[in-house]
Write a protein that holds these residues in place. Structure first.
Motif, PDB file in Angstrom:
ATOM      1  N   GLN A   1       0.844  -1.195   0.000  1.00  0.00           N
ATOM      2  CA  GLN A   1       0.000   0.000   0.000  1.00  0.00           C
ATOM      3  C   GLN A   1       0.875   1.240   0.000  1.00  0.00           C
ATOM      4  OE1 GLN A   1      -3.145   0.322   2.856  1.00  0.00           O
ATOM      5  NE2 GLN A   1      -3.707  -1.853   2.719  1.00  0.00           N
ATOM      6  N   ARG A   2       0.334   2.295  -0.608  1.00  0.00           N
ATOM      7  CA  ARG A   2       1.022   3.585  -0.630  1.00  0.00           C
ATOM      8  C   ARG A   2      -0.026   4.669  -0.408  1.00  0.00           C
ATOM      9  NH1 ARG A   2       5.920   5.463  -2.500  1.00  0.00           N
ATOM     10  NH2 ARG A   2       5.986   7.614  -3.169  1.00  0.00           N
ATOM     11  N   ARG A   3       0.114   5.415   0.692  1.00  0.00           N
ATOM     12  CA  ARG A   3      -0.855   6.443   1.053  1.00  0.00           C
ATOM     13  C   ARG A   3      -0.159   7.785   1.167  1.00  0.00           C
ATOM     14  NH1 ARG A   3      -4.061   5.199   6.193  1.00  0.00           N
ATOM     15  NH2 ARG A   3      -5.444   6.761   5.256  1.00  0.00           N
ATOM     16  N   LYS A   4      -0.405   8.656   0.208  1.00  0.00           N
ATOM     17  CA  LYS A   4       0.114  10.009   0.287  1.00  0.00           C
ATOM     18  C   LYS A   4      -0.767  10.835   1.219  1.00  0.00           C
ATOM     19  CE  LYS A   4       2.202   9.887  -4.311  1.00  0.00           C
ATOM     20  NZ  LYS A   4       2.318  10.545  -5.634  1.00  0.00           N
ATOM     21  N   LEU A   5      -0.380  12.086   1.387  1.00  0.00           N
ATOM     22  CA  LEU A   5      -1.110  12.938   2.327  1.00  0.00           C
ATOM     23  C   LEU A   5      -2.574  13.070   1.922  1.00  0.00           C
ATOM     24  CD1 LEU A   5      -1.063  14.777   4.782  1.00  0.00           C
ATOM     25  CD2 LEU A   5      -0.387  16.660   3.276  1.00  0.00           C
ATOM     26  N   ALA A   6      -2.830  13.208   0.623  1.00  0.00           N
ATOM     27  CA  ALA A   6      -4.219  13.328   0.172  1.00  0.00           C
ATOM     28  C   ALA A   6      -4.997  12.046   0.454  1.00  0.00           C
ATOM     29  CB  ALA A   6      -4.254  13.647  -1.326  1.00  0.00           C
ATOM     30  N   HIS A   7      -4.356  10.876   0.272  1.00  0.00           N
ATOM     31  CA  HIS A   7      -5.020   9.618   0.601  1.00  0.00           C
ATOM     32  C   HIS A   7      -5.411   9.574   2.083  1.00  0.00           C
ATOM     33  CE1 HIS A   7      -2.765   8.521  -3.078  1.00  0.00           C
ATOM     34  NE2 HIS A   7      -3.734   7.653  -3.289  1.00  0.00           N
ATOM     35  N   ARG A   8      -4.509   9.994   2.936  1.00  0.00           N
ATOM     36  CA  ARG A   8      -4.758   9.902   4.369  1.00  0.00           C
ATOM     37  C   ARG A   8      -5.838  10.891   4.807  1.00  0.00           C
ATOM     38  NH1 ARG A   8       1.218  10.087   6.885  1.00  0.00           N
ATOM     39  NH2 ARG A   8       0.068   9.637   8.799  1.00  0.00           N
ATOM     40  N   LEU A   9      -5.869  12.075   4.181  1.00  0.00           N
ATOM     41  CA  LEU A   9      -6.895  13.051   4.542  1.00  0.00           C
ATOM     42  C   LEU A   9      -8.288  12.587   4.116  1.00  0.00           C
ATOM     43  CD1 LEU A   9      -5.096  16.413   3.655  1.00  0.00           C
ATOM     44  CD2 LEU A   9      -5.493  15.449   5.931  1.00  0.00           C
ATOM     45  N   LEU A  10      -8.361  11.863   2.991  1.00  0.00           N
ATOM     46  CA  LEU A  10      -9.652  11.426   2.469  1.00  0.00           C
ATOM     47  C   LEU A  10     -10.006  10.012   2.898  1.00  0.00           C
ATOM     48  CD1 LEU A  10      -9.380  12.898  -1.144  1.00  0.00           C
ATOM     49  CD2 LEU A  10     -10.633  13.829   0.811  1.00  0.00           C
ATOM     50  N   GLY A  11      -9.117   9.338   3.649  1.00  0.00           N
ATOM     51  CA  GLY A  11      -9.417   8.005   4.147  1.00  0.00           C
ATOM     52  C   GLY A  11      -9.416   6.933   3.074  1.00  0.00           C
ATOM     53  N   VAL A  12      -8.490   7.031   2.107  1.00  0.00           N
ATOM     54  CA  VAL A  12      -8.397   6.037   1.035  1.00  0.00           C
ATOM     55  C   VAL A  12      -6.955   5.552   0.951  1.00  0.00           C
ATOM     56  CG1 VAL A  12     -10.319   6.979  -0.288  1.00  0.00           C
ATOM     57  CG2 VAL A  12      -8.005   7.851  -0.672  1.00  0.00           C
ATOM     58  N   THR A  13      -6.711   4.577   0.075  1.00  0.00           N
ATOM     59  CA  THR A  13      -5.373   4.034  -0.084  1.00  0.00           C
ATOM     60  C   THR A  13      -5.200   3.536  -1.509  1.00  0.00           C
ATOM     61  OG1 THR A  13      -3.760   2.454   0.798  1.00  0.00           O
ATOM     62  CG2 THR A  13      -6.025   1.708   0.622  1.00  0.00           C
ATOM     63  N   GLU A  14      -3.949   3.353  -1.891  1.00  0.00           N
ATOM     64  CA  GLU A  14      -3.597   2.786  -3.195  1.00  0.00           C
ATOM     65  C   GLU A  14      -3.041   1.393  -2.966  1.00  0.00           C
ATOM     66  OE1 GLU A  14      -1.312   5.160  -6.176  1.00  0.00           O
ATOM     67  OE2 GLU A  14       0.153   3.549  -5.916  1.00  0.00           O
ATOM     68  N   LEU A  15      -3.623   0.392  -3.610  1.00  0.00           N
ATOM     69  CA  LEU A  15      -3.241  -0.999  -3.409  1.00  0.00           C
ATOM     70  C   LEU A  15      -2.493  -1.488  -4.644  1.00  0.00           C
ATOM     71  CD1 LEU A  15      -3.828  -2.952  -1.029  1.00  0.00           C
ATOM     72  CD2 LEU A  15      -5.584  -3.994  -2.470  1.00  0.00           C
ATOM     73  N   ARG A  16      -1.317  -2.098  -4.394  1.00  0.00           N
ATOM     74  CA  ARG A  16      -0.486  -2.628  -5.478  1.00  0.00           C
ATOM     75  C   ARG A  16      -0.367  -4.132  -5.324  1.00  0.00           C
ATOM     76  NH1 ARG A  16       3.358   1.035  -7.889  1.00  0.00           N
ATOM     77  NH2 ARG A  16       2.851   3.179  -7.325  1.00  0.00           N
ATOM     78  N   LEU A  17      -0.634  -4.845  -6.395  1.00  0.00           N
ATOM     79  CA  LEU A  17      -0.489  -6.295  -6.436  1.00  0.00           C
ATOM     80  C   LEU A  17       0.722  -6.617  -7.297  1.00  0.00           C
ATOM     81  CD1 LEU A  17      -4.241  -7.267  -7.020  1.00  0.00           C
ATOM     82  CD2 LEU A  17      -3.062  -6.775  -4.874  1.00  0.00           C
ATOM     83  N   GLU A  18       1.769  -7.151  -6.670  1.00  0.00           N
ATOM     84  CA  GLU A  18       3.036  -7.381  -7.347  1.00  0.00           C
ATOM     85  C   GLU A  18       3.256  -8.871  -7.564  1.00  0.00           C
ATOM     86  OE1 GLU A  18       5.727  -5.571  -4.673  1.00  0.00           O
ATOM     87  OE2 GLU A  18       4.926  -3.549  -4.953  1.00  0.00           O
ATOM     88  N   SER A  19       3.930  -9.193  -8.662  1.00  0.00           N
ATOM     89  CA  SER A  19       4.178 -10.580  -9.028  1.00  0.00           C
ATOM     90  C   SER A  19       5.645 -10.911  -8.856  1.00  0.00           C
ATOM     91  CB  SER A  19       3.758 -10.838 -10.477  1.00  0.00           C
ATOM     92  OG  SER A  19       4.624 -10.142 -11.370  1.00  0.00           O
ATOM     93  N   ALA A  20       5.982 -12.192  -9.035  1.00  0.00           N
ATOM     94  CA  ALA A  20       7.373 -12.630  -8.924  1.00  0.00           C
ATOM     95  C   ALA A  20       8.205 -12.172 -10.096  1.00  0.00           C
ATOM     96  CB  ALA A  20       7.430 -14.153  -8.815  1.00  0.00           C
ATOM     97  N   ALA A  21       7.558 -11.805 -11.219  1.00  0.00           N
ATOM     98  CA  ALA A  21       8.322 -11.374 -12.388  1.00  0.00           C
ATOM     99  C   ALA A  21       8.960 -10.018 -12.184  1.00  0.00           C
ATOM    100  CB  ALA A  21       7.414 -11.333 -13.619  1.00  0.00           C
ATOM    101  N   GLY A  22       8.438  -9.227 -11.243  1.00  0.00           N
ATOM    102  CA  GLY A  22       9.007  -7.923 -10.956  1.00  0.00           C
ATOM    103  C   GLY A  22       8.577  -6.900 -11.994  1.00  0.00           C
ATOM    104  N   GLY A  23       9.229  -5.716 -11.947  1.00  0.00           N
ATOM    105  CA  GLY A  23       8.909  -4.646 -12.865  1.00  0.00           C
ATOM    106  C   GLY A  23       7.576  -4.012 -12.528  1.00  0.00           C
ATOM    107  N   LYS A  24       6.722  -3.838 -13.546  1.00  0.00           N
ATOM    108  CA  LYS A  24       5.432  -3.199 -13.363  1.00  0.00           C
ATOM    109  C   LYS A  24       4.511  -4.096 -12.558  1.00  0.00           C
ATOM    110  CE  LYS A  24       1.828  -0.869 -16.008  1.00  0.00           C
ATOM    111  NZ  LYS A  24       1.354  -0.539 -17.378  1.00  0.00           N
ATOM    112  N   PRO A  25       3.757  -3.544 -11.571  1.00  0.00           N
ATOM    113  CA  PRO A  25       2.834  -4.377 -10.787  1.00  0.00           C
ATOM    114  C   PRO A  25       1.764  -5.015 -11.671  1.00  0.00           C
ATOM    115  CG  PRO A  25       3.196  -2.250  -9.728  1.00  0.00           C
ATOM    116  CD  PRO A  25       3.813  -2.156 -11.077  1.00  0.00           C
ATOM    117  N   GLU A  26       1.244  -6.150 -11.223  1.00  0.00           N
ATOM    118  CA  GLU A  26       0.188  -6.818 -11.966  1.00  0.00           C
ATOM    119  C   GLU A  26      -1.072  -5.954 -12.012  1.00  0.00           C
ATOM    120  OE1 GLU A  26       0.075  -9.661 -13.662  1.00  0.00           O
ATOM    121  OE2 GLU A  26       2.190 -10.075 -13.302  1.00  0.00           O
ATOM    122  N   ALA A  27      -1.353  -5.246 -10.931  1.00  0.00           N
ATOM    123  CA  ALA A  27      -2.515  -4.360 -10.891  1.00  0.00           C
ATOM    124  C   ALA A  27      -2.265  -3.282  -9.853  1.00  0.00           C
ATOM    125  CB  ALA A  27      -3.793  -5.128 -10.573  1.00  0.00           C
TER     126      ALA A  27
END
Length: 511
Positions: free
Chosen positions: A94-120
């Protein structure tokens, strides 16, 4: 699980990402345009279009959890449907910037074993929705062994404010930030002109002061002023480093949750990243000059398949790259024992490199210094600089002595060691590094020798791991004698064959 949409405020964050790309034209429109010009009003229409497009993108993004895969649908005109098997998801961050924390939301990253760009990347979810999705991925139906269910996390390392202060004092992030700002100013003509106008009066005063002091022969005053200026710049850069360290590492906590390691940190931007212990493949223990004075070190790590350069779809700080930004040697060794149970640091038997490694190092340094000395001599001869021959000879002698000392100190400290399936290499003088590699993670192995190396009977061993850095090798050991290099190659070669044998067995079984 039925289809789910992103948070209703997702379009704001998508709009912000779009505005970053047009920030410079937008700033020029606002600051240099006149209110009575109609083209300024027409220029604001693209902002309305960008906002509407962001809302459509957020509304069209949907996800659904199936029995063994995650289904993601995205796109407005060109629609994309992705099927992500649970077996590919090896980490959830998860990555929550200041705007995320003020609005009560979050960014979710799903990463794979292949690395590089996240799957979603799900931008953005409510905290409850993100927690529910993560719980289903970790412990719900169709869960793979890669994403273990969350349990009671055990804290391994925390950084109180005093440690973060030490981290800022020993880091050079302030200097890096100053370099970035200098580059921005030099690339922008408007900023250069404004800065030049502001600095014209101080520069004129400083030039007059230097001329007056030089005319009266008060060189000591000039030297003292230069030293005070350098000291003030050093203090300001360190203060900037401390400030950046608090912004990035505030509340740093490293926890163990089963076979997973989780790191949480950040003041304005809250980052939570992690990795499974079996995916860790190489470690770097660093001790700079100031760190040794404070009895501290840094322990970095690379994860199989993860790329740590920018430009691979990950933002700085989103990857799991550090076990300990700053720690005592005892704490770092304890973390290494957790990751590598077979590694007993105190029982390691370090073997020095080739006996002629100091000479090889000195020759390598001299090839860069000799052209500079020749260029200085040419300038002295061409422009008649008043350099006394005695001063020139003294400077050359001091430089040669410093180079000889540095090469000798490097050769005395550089060494290799082995502990089961772990290979270690240490080097450095002012900044010492211990590179630690788990040999089962090897993907590439090579021996290199230059004409000078062959003349001295040396070989250079290079090793790479899965998805390693493109700019540097996971392990780069110079100045090895032929017997040691060939013995290491013979011992490490089976580690390269094991993945191939496993792949061939899998292909035969499928056939």
């Amino acid at each position: 699980m039925s289809e789910q949409r992103l948070h209703p405020l997702s379009w704001l964050f998508l709009l912000g990402a779009t505005l970053k790309e047009i920030a410079l034209p937008l700033a020029a429109l606002l600051f240099f345009g006149h209110k009575q010009d109609s083209w300024v009003l027409w220029g604001g229409l693209p902002l309305l279009g960008a906002g509407a497009w962001a809302a459509l993108r957020a509304f069209s993004y949907r996800y659904q959890l199936g029995e063994s895969e995650l289904l993601v649908r995205d796109g407005v005109l060109d629609r994309t449907q992705r099927h992500i098997p649970f077996a590919r998801i090896h980490n959830i961050s998860q990555r929550r910037k200041l705007a995320h924390r003020l609005l009560g939301v979050t960014e979710l990253r799903l990463e794979s074993a292949a690395g590089g760009k996240p799957e979603a990347v799900l931008k953005v979810l409510g905290l409850d929705a993100a927690a529910a999705l993560e719980a289903l991925l970790r412990g719900g139906h169709g869960r793979s062994a890669a994403v273990a269910p969350a349990g009671a996390a055990a804290p391994l390392l925390t950084l109180p404010p005093g440690e973060i202060l030490r981290l800022g004092l020993v880091s050079n992030r302030g200097l890096l930030m100053a370099g970035v700002l200098f580059g921005v100013v030099m690339q922008n003509r408007f900023l250069r002109e404004q800065l030049g106008a502001r600095m014209e009066a101080p520069a004129r005063w400083l030039g007059g002061l230097m001329q007056s002091q030089a005319a009266t022969g008060h060189w000591s005053n000039l030297a003292l002023g230069a030293l005070l200026t350098l000291a003030m710049a050093f203090v300001l850069l360190r203060l900037l480093s401390v400030l950046l360290a608090f912004f990035r590492y505030h509340g740093f906590t490293l926890e163990r949750d089963g076979e997973r390691l989780l790191a949480r940190h950040g003041l304005l931007t809250l980052v939570r990243s992690g990795a499974r212990l079996p995916r860790l493949q190489s470690w770097t223990l660093e001790e700079g000059f100031l760190q040794r004075r404070l009895g501290r070190c840094r322990l970095a790590v690379t994860v199989a398949g993860a790329r740590h350069e920018h430009g691979h779809g990950t933002e700085p700080g989103a990857n799991f790259t550090e076990l300990a930004p700053i720690a005592t040697p005892a704490q770092a060794h304890a973390l290494l024992r957790l990751c590598l149970p077979a590694l007993d640091w105190d029982a390691l038997r370090w073997r020095p490199l080739h006996p002629a490694s100091a000479a090889r190092r000195l020759i390598g340094q001299a090839r860069w210094v000799l052209p500079a000395l020749l260029a200085g001599a040419a300038l002295d001869a061409g422009y008649g600089w008043p350099l006394p021959p005695a001063l020139l000879l003294a400077g050359c002698a001091a430089l040669a002595a410093a180079m000889l000392w540095h090469a000798s100190a490097w050769a005395r400290f550089a060494a290799i060691a082995e502990a089961g399936d772990v290979l270690l290499y240490r080097s450095g003088v002012w900044r010492r590094r211990w590179h630690i590699l788990a040999t089962p993670r090897l993907q590439n192995l090579s021996l290199y020798s230059s004409p000078l190396d062959r003349r001295l009977g040396m070989l250079h061993l290079r090793a790479d791991t899965q998805g390693g850095s493109r700019s540097r090798h996971a392990l780069d050991i110079p100045c090895l004698d032929r017997a040691t290099a060939n013995a290491l190659r013979a011992r490490l070669w089976p580690a390269l064959r094991r993945p191939l044998d496993a792949e061939n067995s899998s292909m035969q079984s499928n056939a």
